[in-house]
Design an enzyme around this catalytic site. Structure first.
Site, PDB file in Angstrom:
ATOM      1  NE  ARG A 135      23.374   6.721 -17.686  1.00  0.00           N
ATOM      2  CZ  ARG A 135      23.880   7.692 -18.447  1.00  0.00           C
ATOM      3  NH1 ARG A 135      23.091   8.347 -19.271  1.00  0.00           N
ATOM      4  NH2 ARG A 135      25.159   8.026 -18.380  1.00  0.00           N
TER       5      ARG A 135
ATOM      6  CG  HIS B 229      23.029   9.783 -25.059  1.00  0.00           C
ATOM      7  ND1 HIS B 229      21.829   9.869 -24.383  1.00  0.00           N
ATOM      8  CD2 HIS B 229      23.978  10.244 -24.195  1.00  0.00           C
ATOM      9  CE1 HIS B 229      22.041  10.346 -23.176  1.00  0.00           C
ATOM     10  NE2 HIS B 229      23.334  10.574 -23.028  1.00  0.00           N
TER      11      HIS B 229
ATOM     12  CD  GLN C 140      23.876  15.251 -24.443  1.00  0.00           C
ATOM     13  OE1 GLN C 140      23.867  14.860 -23.282  1.00  0.00           O
ATOM     14  NE2 GLN C 140      23.944  16.532 -24.753  1.00  0.00           N
TER      15      GLN C 140
ATOM     16  CG  ASP D  58      31.103  11.958 -25.347  1.00  0.00           C
ATOM     17  OD1 ASP D  58      31.298  12.344 -24.173  1.00  0.00           O
ATOM     18  OD2 ASP D  58      30.397  10.973 -25.617  1.00  0.00           O
TER      19      ASP D  58
ATOM     20  CB  CYS E  42      27.224  14.948 -24.240  1.00  0.00           C
ATOM     21  SG  CYS E  42      28.437  13.627 -24.194  1.00  0.00           S
TER      22      CYS E  42
ATOM     23  NE  ARG F 177      19.851  14.736 -21.713  1.00  0.00           N
ATOM     24  CZ  ARG F 177      20.515  13.696 -21.191  1.00  0.00           C
ATOM     25  NH1 ARG F 177      21.824  13.749 -21.032  1.00  0.00           N
ATOM     26  NH2 ARG F 177      19.869  12.588 -20.856  1.00  0.00           N
TER      27      ARG F 177
END
Length: 301
Positions: A101, A128, A131, A220, A260, A288
């Site tokens: 990450r 991402h 996600q 988001d 998200c 997830r």
């Protein structure tokens, strides 16, 4: 040959469909006794704070029988100048796979190029993809499929938006993105996805137009990690892009709302919408776990 997962485009449509099906089975409790990671170690190298990515990967790897080793740049010799190439070559000798990450997508690509173990993008500045896997599973759960759906992404054309664009191209749902001028998604990602897409992917300015008759509305945060210095200026430009009941009235009556997380309630989305029957944000967060377990089964033999 090792497989990496740096962008959603690393999977074919068939592989992605199979992964979602497997994630649905895992969520339903099928193969609960399956532990393919027994005796295996998965690294978690995080340069950014995390709730969902870190905890879902740690929990999922444990459920698959594996062990996690969490690391930050400052805890490794990376923090003292060791190159990413040397770090990748060294960690490959100890681990069976690694989740990274990070801020820089090119840095992630550099690690993967020098690694002999599977590398999973847990988030970068451009993509991402983990996600997006959860997004697709949630849409599948709520809508039963993808073809013919209209999805609206309203807000900043960020890494989440970029991966959703790739998802639309692969799974053939229409995607309308509404964002202010200057905050469009990555042009390279957009053009590449549109070149092969069988569905419609468009970018426009009017959030009401984007939300019009949408099956799914997604947003988001307006200010991503690392952009704090631009927070006030961005908030002013995005004020009309808030997901609220007035905007949702433009969508279908059974519209599903996605986010998200983490959410800045009262900014990009209201409390009323977050807690409404339309909201699937916590199902999305749970997914997830299931999609990443299915992903790990594919990548780590």
């Amino acid at each position: 040959m090792k497989k990496d997962f740096l962008t959603l485009a690393d999977l074919t449509t068939d592989a992605l469909s199979g992964l979602i099906k497997r994630a649905v089975d895992l969520k339903a409790g099928k193969d609960r006794s399956s532990c393919p990671l027994i005796g295996k170690n998965i690294g978690l190298l995080f340069e950014k704070p995390s709730t969902r990515t870190r905890v879902s990967f740690e929990a999922g790897i444990y459920q698959l029988g594996g062990n996690t080793i969490s690391m930050s740049r400052d805890e490794l010799q990376l923090g003292r100048g060791e190159t990413m190439q040397d770090t990748a070559k060294t960690l490959s000798r100890y681990l069976n796979g690694i989740v990274i990450r990070t801020y820089s997508h090119p840095l992630l690509e550099q690690f993967a190029a020098n690694s002999t173990i599977p590398v999973i993008n847990g988030l970068s500045d451009i993509h991402h993809p983990c996600q997006a896997l959860a997004d697709l599973m949630t849409i599948h759960e709520k809508k039963g499929g993808f073809k013919g759906l209209k999805v609206a992404f309203i807000g900043d054309g960020n890494n989440v938006c970029n991966s959703l664009i790739e998802a639309a191209s692969l799974m053939e749902f229409d995607l309308t993105i509404a964002c202010p001028e200057g905050f469009e998604p990555n042009a390279g990602v957009l053009n590449h996805a549109k070149s092969s897409a069988k569905s419609e992917i468009i970018v426009l300015r009017d959030p009401k137009e984007a939300a019009g008759m949408a099956d799914v509305v997604y947003t988001d945060v307006w200010v991503s990690m690392g952009q704090e210095k631009d927070a006030e200026a961005k908030k002013k430009k995005f004020q009309s892009y808030q997901i609220n009941s007035r905007l949702l009235s433009c969508s279908k009556k059974d519209v599903t709302v996605l986010h998200c997380l983490p959410a800045h309630r009262g900014e990009e989305i209201t409390d009323e919408v977050m807690e409404s029957p339309h909201s699937a944000v916590f199902d999305q967060a749970e997914n997830r776990l299931h999609t990443q377990k299915a992903l790990i089964e594919i990548l780590i033999p």
